[in-house]
Design an enzyme around this catalytic site. Sequence first.
Site, PDB file in Angstrom:
ATOM      1  N   SER A   1       0.801  -1.206   0.000  1.00 57.42           N
ATOM      2  CA  SER A   1       0.000   0.000   0.000  1.00 57.42           C
ATOM      3  C   SER A   1       0.847   1.275   0.000  1.00 57.42           C
ATOM      4  O   SER A   1       1.583   1.522  -0.948  1.00 57.42           O
ATOM      5  CB  SER A   1      -0.934  -0.059   1.214  1.00 57.42           C
TER       6      SER A   1
ATOM      7  N   ASP B   1      10.785   4.645  -9.893  1.00 61.10           N
ATOM      8  CA  ASP B   1      10.508   5.191 -11.223  1.00 61.10           C
ATOM      9  C   ASP B   1      11.315   6.453 -11.500  1.00 61.10           C
ATOM     10  O   ASP B   1      11.671   6.739 -12.645  1.00 61.10           O
ATOM     11  CB  ASP B   1       9.015   5.483 -11.377  1.00 61.10           C
TER      12      ASP B   1
ATOM     13  N   LYS C   1      -0.767  -4.161  -3.116  1.00 63.34           N
ATOM     14  CA  LYS C   1      -2.084  -3.572  -2.836  1.00 63.34           C
ATOM     15  C   LYS C   1      -2.087  -2.148  -3.362  1.00 63.34           C
ATOM     16  O   LYS C   1      -1.465  -1.259  -2.789  1.00 63.34           O
ATOM     17  CB  LYS C   1      -2.401  -3.558  -1.347  1.00 63.34           C
TER      18      LYS C   1
END
Length: 469
Positions: free
Chosen positions: A342, A353, A367
């Site tokens: 999460s 990224d 999740k």
Amino acid sequence: MSIYRPLLMFVLLAAAGFGGGHALAQAPAVGPEAPGAPAAVALPPPTNALPFLLATNALPRAGTTNAPAMAEAATAEEMQNVYEDIALLTETMLLVRRHYVDALDYRRIVYSAIHGMLSDLDPHSDFLEPKASEGLKEETEGRFGGIGIQIGMRGGLPLVIAPIEESPAYAAGLLAGDLIVAIEGRPALGLNIEQVMQKLRGTPGTRVTLTIGREGRDPFDVTLVRDTIKVASVKGARVLRNRVGYLRITQFSEPTGAEVAAALGRLATNELAGLVLDLRDNPGGLLSQAIAVAEQFLPEKTVIVTTRGREGVHETETFRAGGGRHLIGLPMAILINRGTASAAEIVTGALQDAKRAIVIGDTSFGKASVQKIMPLATREQCHIKLTTAHYYTPGGRMIHDTGIEPDIVVPLPPTAWHRVQMKRDAEERPAAYPPERREEFADAVDTQLDRAVDALVAARIFGANRDVK
């Protein structure tokens, strides 16, 4: 059924109100700084609105309402179908009330129907009765009574996402990935998350016995003594070998962003060569705090996460780095495992990224759904937790049910990981472990942390050699 007709008429009139476009309440877009939601019919503000939460959940501001108004142009055929379906529900409720083996009041029947409706959508949507709503509020504040685990669902059974450090579950050796097969001898299959949490939480000092299913062994029982769970979200800040800093975040609760900033301030006095951010067994928490942590390591206005809901209902929203401090020059490594979920995955995905950190360890939990906790204007202290969106990493990855793949895979089996945790805990809290106990895991080796330190030292050396050339 003498009460059938008036009860049905009441329900049908309520349905007609929805069909006419009257919204009971309305929720803002995900995020504490989200723009205002569309206008709705003015009603008194719902009470007991909880603070805003992600992943384990997103909560609206106090004084807002629940859902956008339904379409004005419902056809006569659609409304007839609504009447017939609500009549079916009403008749079923009355039959349960009259013929079920145990006497039930109407509130219990209605609450059970709402539980079933929401839990059938996905494992994270649910109806929160007053006790569960208060428990969720306590959890976001970092203090509650229970055994100390974060749970999800898998195959209809409660799944241990991660045990909370220094909790009864942690001390008993429960591991990420364990399944709760039974609670006090009663099968847990088919229970929703709220029902599981109600059974696990309780007065400190009371006992609860769980039957645990773990890969590679037969089911076994564990008896736990409930305690007051106090969650320190930032722990273990220190300098490791070769001047590499270390910082562990156990969950993302209300003070996490500020606690990370304070810990970084203390570490920064040591002329660090790199930083390891340990998010292993971090089950997530508040979206706002995930953003508050990630933005400390990213240039201003860098995208951290994007949420996308149903088209035309919940608009796409992008969250970017703000804040005043941006520690962007320090090489970083992030440690993850299958208990990383999460909000912890949001931070990991954002820094991965942006090529801001190298990710090391095992694949994370996966999740990426966002829940809103919506107060119900018709019943004080009750809420619904509803999945309204998925989040995507800055590179457009949707990692729900798949997780984040580390850049460098370093497996650490669950039993070895537990020994590492116990050794680490003994080092941080030596008074809690007698010498003979510490000897049991003195030889435990944290291969994931060692690999992270080696990677940062290598990056530092490579960078220095490149600068010389």
